[in-house]
Design a protein around this motif. Structure first.
Motif, PDB file in Angstrom:
ATOM      1  N   VAL A   1       0.948  -1.128   0.106  1.00 12.49           N
ATOM      2  CA  VAL A   1       0.110   0.142  -0.156  1.00 12.49           C
ATOM      3  C   VAL A   1       0.920   1.235  -0.174  1.00 12.49           C
ATOM      4  O   VAL A   1       0.562   1.792   0.054  1.00 12.49           O
ATOM      5  CB  VAL A   1      -1.198   0.181   1.619  1.00 12.49           C
ATOM      6  N   ILE A   2       1.611   1.431   0.927  1.00 10.35           N
ATOM      7  CA  ILE A   2       3.038   2.061   1.103  1.00 10.35           C
ATOM      8  C   ILE A   2       3.486   2.181  -0.280  1.00 10.35           C
ATOM      9  O   ILE A   2       3.949   3.762  -0.489  1.00 10.35           O
ATOM     10  CB  ILE A   2       3.523   2.516   2.121  1.00 10.35           C
ATOM     11  N   GLU A   3       3.953   1.435  -1.135  1.00  7.35           N
ATOM     12  CA  GLU A   3       4.905   1.478  -2.154  1.00  7.35           C
ATOM     13  C   GLU A   3       3.731   1.853  -3.056  1.00  7.35           C
ATOM     14  O   GLU A   3       4.142   2.882  -3.948  1.00  7.35           O
ATOM     15  CB  GLU A   3       5.635   0.651  -2.294  1.00  7.35           C
ATOM     16  N   GLN A   4       2.360   2.121  -3.569  1.00  8.61           N
ATOM     17  CA  GLN A   4       1.338   1.916  -4.409  1.00  8.61           C
ATOM     18  C   GLN A   4       1.431   3.475  -4.476  1.00  8.61           C
ATOM     19  O   GLN A   4       0.950   4.124  -5.055  1.00  8.61           O
ATOM     20  CB  GLN A   4       0.390   1.565  -4.401  1.00  8.61           C
ATOM     21  N   LEU A   5       1.247   3.939  -3.008  1.00  9.35           N
ATOM     22  CA  LEU A   5       0.889   5.045  -2.104  1.00  9.35           C
ATOM     23  C   LEU A   5       1.307   6.070  -3.031  1.00  9.35           C
ATOM     24  O   LEU A   5       1.298   7.155  -2.984  1.00  9.35           O
ATOM     25  CB  LEU A   5       0.442   5.254  -1.548  1.00  9.35           C
ATOM     26  N   SER A   6       3.119   5.687  -2.497  1.00  6.98           N
ATOM     27  CA  SER A   6       4.375   6.701  -3.511  1.00  6.98           C
ATOM     28  C   SER A   6       4.085   6.595  -4.531  1.00  6.98           C
ATOM     29  O   SER A   6       4.359   7.817  -5.321  1.00  6.98           O
ATOM     30  CB  SER A   6       5.352   5.877  -3.035  1.00  6.98           C
ATOM     31  N   GLU A   7       3.941   5.944  -5.096  1.00  2.30           N
ATOM     32  CA  GLU A   7       4.120   5.488  -6.985  1.00  2.30           C
ATOM     33  C   GLU A   7       3.018   6.985  -7.489  1.00  2.30           C
ATOM     34  O   GLU A   7       2.692   7.517  -8.058  1.00  2.30           O
ATOM     35  CB  GLU A   7       3.396   4.256  -7.453  1.00  2.30           C
ATOM     36  N   VAL A   8       2.015   6.939  -6.897  1.00  2.50           N
ATOM     37  CA  VAL A   8       0.734   7.350  -7.271  1.00  2.50           C
ATOM     38  C   VAL A   8       0.698   9.299  -6.775  1.00  2.50           C
ATOM     39  O   VAL A   8       0.825  10.465  -7.560  1.00  2.50           O
ATOM     40  CB  VAL A   8      -0.854   7.161  -6.370  1.00  2.50           C
ATOM     41  N   LEU A   9       1.189   9.050  -5.622  1.00  2.00           N
ATOM     42  CA  LEU A   9       2.507  10.716  -5.568  1.00  2.00           C
ATOM     43  C   LEU A   9       3.065  11.269  -6.417  1.00  2.00           C
ATOM     44  O   LEU A   9       3.241  12.240  -7.268  1.00  2.00           O
ATOM     45  CB  LEU A   9       2.521  10.670  -4.225  1.00  2.00           C
ATOM     46  N   ALA A  10       4.134  10.137  -6.518  1.00  2.00           N
ATOM     47  CA  ALA A  10       4.983  10.775  -7.740  1.00  2.00           C
ATOM     48  C   ALA A  10       4.670  10.992  -8.373  1.00  2.00           C
ATOM     49  O   ALA A  10       5.146  11.646  -9.924  1.00  2.00           O
ATOM     50  CB  ALA A  10       6.048   9.280  -7.683  1.00  2.00           C
ATOM     51  N   ALA A  11       3.175   9.982  -9.703  1.00  2.00           N
ATOM     52  CA  ALA A  11       2.827  10.199 -11.035  1.00  2.00           C
ATOM     53  C   ALA A  11       1.931  11.594 -11.115  1.00  2.00           C
ATOM     54  O   ALA A  11       1.647  11.818 -11.817  1.00  2.00           O
ATOM     55  CB  ALA A  11       1.554   9.039 -11.060  1.00  2.00           C
ATOM     56  N   ASP A  12       1.791  12.325 -10.031  1.00  2.00           N
ATOM     57  CA  ASP A  12       0.942  13.551 -10.126  1.00  2.00           C
ATOM     58  C   ASP A  12      -0.120  13.684 -10.625  1.00  2.00           C
ATOM     59  O   ASP A  12      -0.710  14.510 -11.481  1.00  2.00           O
ATOM     60  CB  ASP A  12       2.169  14.405 -10.838  1.00  2.00           C
ATOM     61  N   LEU A  13      -0.591  12.996  -9.845  1.00  2.00           N
ATOM     62  CA  LEU A  13      -2.080  12.918 -10.816  1.00  2.00           C
ATOM     63  C   LEU A  13      -3.254  13.461  -9.608  1.00  2.00           C
ATOM     64  O   LEU A  13      -3.937  13.065 -10.071  1.00  2.00           O
ATOM     65  CB  LEU A  13      -2.724  11.097 -10.963  1.00  2.00           C
ATOM     66  N   LEU A  14      -2.802  13.798  -8.753  1.00  2.00           N
ATOM     67  CA  LEU A  14      -3.639  14.276  -7.152  1.00  2.00           C
ATOM     68  C   LEU A  14      -3.457  15.855  -7.585  1.00  2.00           C
ATOM     69  O   LEU A  14      -2.510  16.861  -6.841  1.00  2.00           O
ATOM     70  CB  LEU A  14      -3.625  13.631  -6.235  1.00  2.00           C
ATOM     71  N   ASP A  15      -4.378  17.178  -7.405  1.00  2.00           N
ATOM     72  CA  ASP A  15      -4.588  18.181  -7.393  1.00  2.00           C
ATOM     73  C   ASP A  15      -4.095  18.190  -5.550  1.00  2.00           C
ATOM     74  O   ASP A  15      -4.115  19.300  -5.529  1.00  2.00           O
ATOM     75  CB  ASP A  15      -6.040  18.996  -7.449  1.00  2.00           C
ATOM     76  N   ASP A  16      -5.168  17.345  -4.663  1.00  2.00           N
ATOM     77  CA  ASP A  16      -4.970  17.457  -3.177  1.00  2.00           C
ATOM     78  C   ASP A  16      -4.395  15.938  -2.878  1.00  2.00           C
ATOM     79  O   ASP A  16      -5.349  14.948  -2.704  1.00  2.00           O
ATOM     80  CB  ASP A  16      -5.987  17.979  -2.371  1.00  2.00           C
ATOM     81  N   GLU A  17      -3.350  15.937  -2.428  1.00  2.00           N
ATOM     82  CA  GLU A  17      -3.071  14.298  -2.306  1.00  2.00           C
ATOM     83  C   GLU A  17      -3.810  13.854  -0.837  1.00  2.00           C
ATOM     84  O   GLU A  17      -3.957  12.458  -0.090  1.00  2.00           O
ATOM     85  CB  GLU A  17      -1.166  14.416  -0.975  1.00  2.00           C
ATOM     86  N   HIS A  18      -4.147  14.836   0.259  1.00  2.00           N
ATOM     87  CA  HIS A  18      -5.645  14.861   0.726  1.00  2.00           C
ATOM     88  C   HIS A  18      -6.521  14.286   0.196  1.00  2.00           C
ATOM     89  O   HIS A  18      -7.668  14.223   1.641  1.00  2.00           O
ATOM     90  CB  HIS A  18      -5.411  15.771   2.012  1.00  2.00           C
ATOM     91  N   ASN A  19      -6.653  14.526  -0.669  1.00  2.00           N
ATOM     92  CA  ASN A  19      -8.483  14.015  -1.579  1.00  2.00           C
ATOM     93  C   ASN A  19      -7.946  12.483  -1.436  1.00  2.00           C
ATOM     94  O   ASN A  19      -7.888  12.446  -2.587  1.00  2.00           O
ATOM     95  CB  ASN A  19      -9.064  14.796  -2.589  1.00  2.00           C
ATOM     96  N   TRP A  20      -9.145  11.483  -0.627  1.00  2.00           N
ATOM     97  CA  TRP A  20      -8.826  10.303  -0.878  1.00  2.00           C
ATOM     98  C   TRP A  20      -9.312   9.460  -1.851  1.00  2.00           C
ATOM     99  O   TRP A  20      -9.207   8.039  -2.247  1.00  2.00           O
ATOM    100  CB  TRP A  20      -9.292   9.031   1.287  1.00  2.00           C
TER     101      TRP A  20
END
Length: 68
Positions: free
Chosen positions: A10-29
């Motif tokens: 989960v941590i690894e996949q979430l890190s990849e999501v953050l690195a992909a810059d797909l989120l306007d707000d990282e707190h938006n689950w």
């Protein structure tokens, strides 16, 4: 939503999501859930669906700490 175990995957996949810059707000689950699905990260998407907000934020912090 419940307290769900935070796995290394989960941590690894979430890190990849953050690195992909797909989120306007990282707190938006919900946005993170959609991004996880887009990237084929099924374990992360399931985690976000099942986890409570505090657990998601803990996972988010761990993922961000991992990147530093």
């Amino acid at each position: 939503m419940t307290r769900t175990p935070i796995t290394d995957d989960v941590i690894e996949q979430l890190s990849e999501v953050l690195a992909a810059d797909l989120l306007d707000d990282e707190h938006n689950w919900m946005g993170a859930s959609f991004a996880a699905q887009d990237l084929g990260h099924d374990e992360l998407a399931e985690f976000i669906y099942e986890a409570d907000a505090a657990t998601y934020y803990e996972a988010l912090q761990r993922a961000k700490d991992r990147e530093e």
